[in-house]
Design an enzyme around this catalytic site. Structure first.
Site, PDB file in Angstrom:
ATOM      1  N   HIS A  72      15.245  51.806 -44.571  1.00 51.47           N
ATOM      2  CA  HIS A  72      15.754  53.230 -44.301  1.00 51.47           C
ATOM      3  C   HIS A  72      16.597  53.786 -45.212  1.00 51.47           C
ATOM      4  O   HIS A  72      17.829  53.155 -44.910  1.00 51.47           O
ATOM      5  CB  HIS A  72      15.640  53.636 -42.934  1.00 51.47           C
ATOM      6  CG  HIS A  72      14.139  53.554 -42.255  1.00 51.47           C
ATOM      7  ND1 HIS A  72      13.853  54.212 -41.076  1.00 51.47           N
ATOM      8  CD2 HIS A  72      13.206  52.823 -42.643  1.00 51.47           C
ATOM      9  CE1 HIS A  72      12.627  54.088 -40.903  1.00 51.47           C
ATOM     10  NE2 HIS A  72      12.239  53.136 -41.651  1.00 51.47           N
ATOM     11  N   TYR A 201      15.699  62.083 -34.984  1.00 52.36           N
ATOM     12  CA  TYR A 201      16.578  62.150 -33.531  1.00 52.36           C
ATOM     13  C   TYR A 201      16.385  64.007 -33.443  1.00 52.36           C
ATOM     14  O   TYR A 201      16.367  64.714 -34.339  1.00 52.36           O
ATOM     15  CB  TYR A 201      18.024  62.026 -33.993  1.00 52.36           C
ATOM     16  CG  TYR A 201      18.343  60.479 -33.865  1.00 52.36           C
ATOM     17  CD1 TYR A 201      18.764  59.866 -32.894  1.00 52.36           C
ATOM     18  CD2 TYR A 201      18.147  59.864 -35.120  1.00 52.36           C
ATOM     19  CE1 TYR A 201      19.022  58.582 -32.768  1.00 52.36           C
ATOM     20  CE2 TYR A 201      18.370  58.456 -35.284  1.00 52.36           C
ATOM     21  CZ  TYR A 201      18.978  57.898 -34.062  1.00 52.36           C
ATOM     22  OH  TYR A 201      19.153  56.512 -34.051  1.00 52.36           O
ATOM     23  N   PRO A 293      22.184  53.591 -26.621  1.00 48.46           N
ATOM     24  CA  PRO A 293      21.491  53.345 -27.832  1.00 48.46           C
ATOM     25  C   PRO A 293      21.326  54.616 -28.864  1.00 48.46           C
ATOM     26  O   PRO A 293      20.539  54.200 -29.797  1.00 48.46           O
ATOM     27  CB  PRO A 293      19.674  53.089 -27.101  1.00 48.46           C
ATOM     28  CG  PRO A 293      19.926  53.737 -25.984  1.00 48.46           C
ATOM     29  CD  PRO A 293      21.131  53.977 -25.540  1.00 48.46           C
ATOM     30  N   LYS A 297      23.601  50.850 -32.100  1.00 44.31           N
ATOM     31  CA  LYS A 297      24.762  50.196 -32.087  1.00 44.31           C
ATOM     32  C   LYS A 297      24.841  48.622 -31.314  1.00 44.31           C
ATOM     33  O   LYS A 297      25.853  47.567 -31.602  1.00 44.31           O
ATOM     34  CB  LYS A 297      26.308  50.582 -32.073  1.00 44.31           C
ATOM     35  CG  LYS A 297      26.554  51.679 -33.072  1.00 44.31           C
ATOM     36  CD  LYS A 297      26.655  51.227 -34.548  1.00 44.31           C
ATOM     37  CE  LYS A 297      26.436  52.087 -35.317  1.00 44.31           C
ATOM     38  NZ  LYS A 297      26.104  51.710 -36.816  1.00 44.31           N
ATOM     39  N   TYR A 385      26.738  55.226 -39.229  1.00 43.40           N
ATOM     40  CA  TYR A 385      25.419  54.646 -38.746  1.00 43.40           C
ATOM     41  C   TYR A 385      25.092  53.502 -39.522  1.00 43.40           C
ATOM     42  O   TYR A 385      24.457  52.581 -39.040  1.00 43.40           O
ATOM     43  CB  TYR A 385      24.337  55.877 -38.929  1.00 43.40           C
ATOM     44  CG  TYR A 385      23.154  55.579 -38.506  1.00 43.40           C
ATOM     45  CD1 TYR A 385      22.684  56.552 -37.234  1.00 43.40           C
ATOM     46  CD2 TYR A 385      21.995  54.810 -38.792  1.00 43.40           C
ATOM     47  CE1 TYR A 385      21.677  56.202 -36.515  1.00 43.40           C
ATOM     48  CE2 TYR A 385      20.800  54.680 -38.325  1.00 43.40           C
ATOM     49  CZ  TYR A 385      20.714  55.259 -36.982  1.00 43.40           C
ATOM     50  OH  TYR A 385      19.468  54.981 -36.344  1.00 43.40           O
TER      51      TYR A 385
END
Length: 393
Positions: A72, A201, A293, A297, A385
């Site tokens: 991704h 998200y 979550p 990580k 990220y």
């Protein structure tokens, strides 16, 4: 029985550490209190930082990940009914993440350990640690009704937040930091095509939602629920209705629903225990820290610990120098706290906090608007990220 490194915990952290050490000629024995079937049946996260993906390849366990995993290059954040893409690759000079389930990582690591004849003792009960403040530590455990003692040079505590390793560090030395969030994630796994090719998200006044996946035919969805919610109160129909209500209309319209094949509620908390070492005992992964979550990580931080700990152990057996072992806790904790900060920030940014109504809500909305208007802010999110670089050993 005698080995060089006793590893308590047969999850991905313990398995990866054992695999890396074995490739350098360092012997280890893994003690796992559950059965292998139980470990392989646990449903966990599936976003791997580039650093972890590279570690798996270097350890000889990346082939299936590279065949079946999904790279991704970004993610979407939905707010006020609109989607905004964070371009990881474009903002970080080409860095990406790999979507590949933790269960599959564990499968691959078990296969790799078996292929090299690794020693894994499943269903090792009543584990006790002795002599960690000496040069002759040992681990006592029960297997099939018999008591066994494993003598070793070092003990790696990879046994999770409820294991014996962390609490073996004296209470007057151990410092624990915790933040408990007033909500959890209700997660559903379904044999349905993902609603999007990348994660979404979603911030909504009623609560957070996440659209994720494990493969092109296996989807993972989450909705924020109060911490005290019971799984029995959430049938499939209620879950899908809640998820659709929180998603932007164009996403909700294309969502394919189906029977859940797994459903669970995970409470959210941040937790760090310091130090991560005492004597001949070294903590890695959830034994030393927990993150919500939201920032993906948890597994990646466990791998970060394994990176530093394996380097330190390899250095010791190569040169008899304990310098990296002495500095392991300080070095690992720097990255732990940075990831803890990022996970806290993502959680604060995207979830609904009933106690923050009014001023807190407006600050949250302004923060999101600023994120979508600022390349610098998006770059900070992207570089965290995909994973901050490992500190030099």
């Amino acid at each position: 029985m005698r080995t060089q490194v006793a590893i308590i915990g047969g999850g991905p952290a313990g398995l990866l550490l054992s695999q890396i050490l074995d490739l350098k000629g360092i012997r280890s024995v893994i003690l796992e209190r559950k059965s292998r079937e139980y470990v392989l049946g646990r449903i966990r996260a599936g976003v791997l930082e580039q650093g972890l993906a590279d570690m798996l390849r270097a350890a000889g366990v990346g082939d299936r990940m590279d065949r079946e995993g999904q790279i991704h290059e970004g993610t979407d954040i939905a707010f006020a009914g609109k989607r905004h893409r964070i371009d990881f690759a474009g903002l970080t000079g080409g860095e990406t993440v790999m979507v590949y389930g933790q269960t599959e990582v564990t499968h691959d690591l078990y296969d790799a350990r078996d292929a090299l004849g690794g020693s894994i003792i499943d269903e090792a009960k009543n584990v006790e640690i002795n002599g960690i403040d000496t040069h002759t530590p040992s681990v006592v455990y029960e297997k099939d009704g018999q008591i066994h003692t494993l003598h070793c040079d070092f003990i790696a505590g990879c046994d999770g937040s409820h294991g014996v390793c962390r609490t073996s560090i004296p209470a007057d030395i151990r410092r624990e930091y915790e933040k408990v969030y007033p909500f959890g994630w209700l997660g559903v796994l379904s044999e349905t095509p993902p609603v999007s090719r990348e994660l979404i998200y979603n911030h909504h006044p009623e609560g957070f939602a996440l659209c994720s996946m494990r493969s092109n035919s296996l989807s993972r969805y989450y909705v924020q629920v109060p911490r005290e919610e019971k799984i029995d109160d959430w049938g499939d129909e209620r879950f899908w209705e809640m998820l659709k209500r929180r998603l932007p209309e164009e996403i909700s319209a294309s969502l394919v629903t189906g029977p859940s094949i797994e459903k669970s509620i995970a409470p959210l908390r941040s937790f760090v225990s310091e130090p991560l070492s005492y004597g001949r005992l070294f903590l890695a992964g959830d034994a030393g820290h927990i993150v919500p979550p939201t920032g993906a990580k948890g597994l990646n931080l466990a791998a970060s610990d394994v990176h530093y700990l394996s380097d330190a152990l390899i250095s010791y057996y190569r040169t008899n120098d304990e310098d990296l072992l002495r500095r392991y806790s300080e070095t690992a904790l720097k990255r732990v706290w940075k990831a803890t900060r990022f996970s806290w920030w993502m959680t604060t940014l995207l979830h609904h906090f009933p106690e923050n109504e009014g001023f807190g809500d407006r600050i949250q909305q302004t923060e999101l608007e600023y994120l979508f208007s600022s390349k610098a802010a998006q770059t900070v999110l992207a570089e965290n990220y995909v994973g901050l670089p490992y500190e030099p050993s």
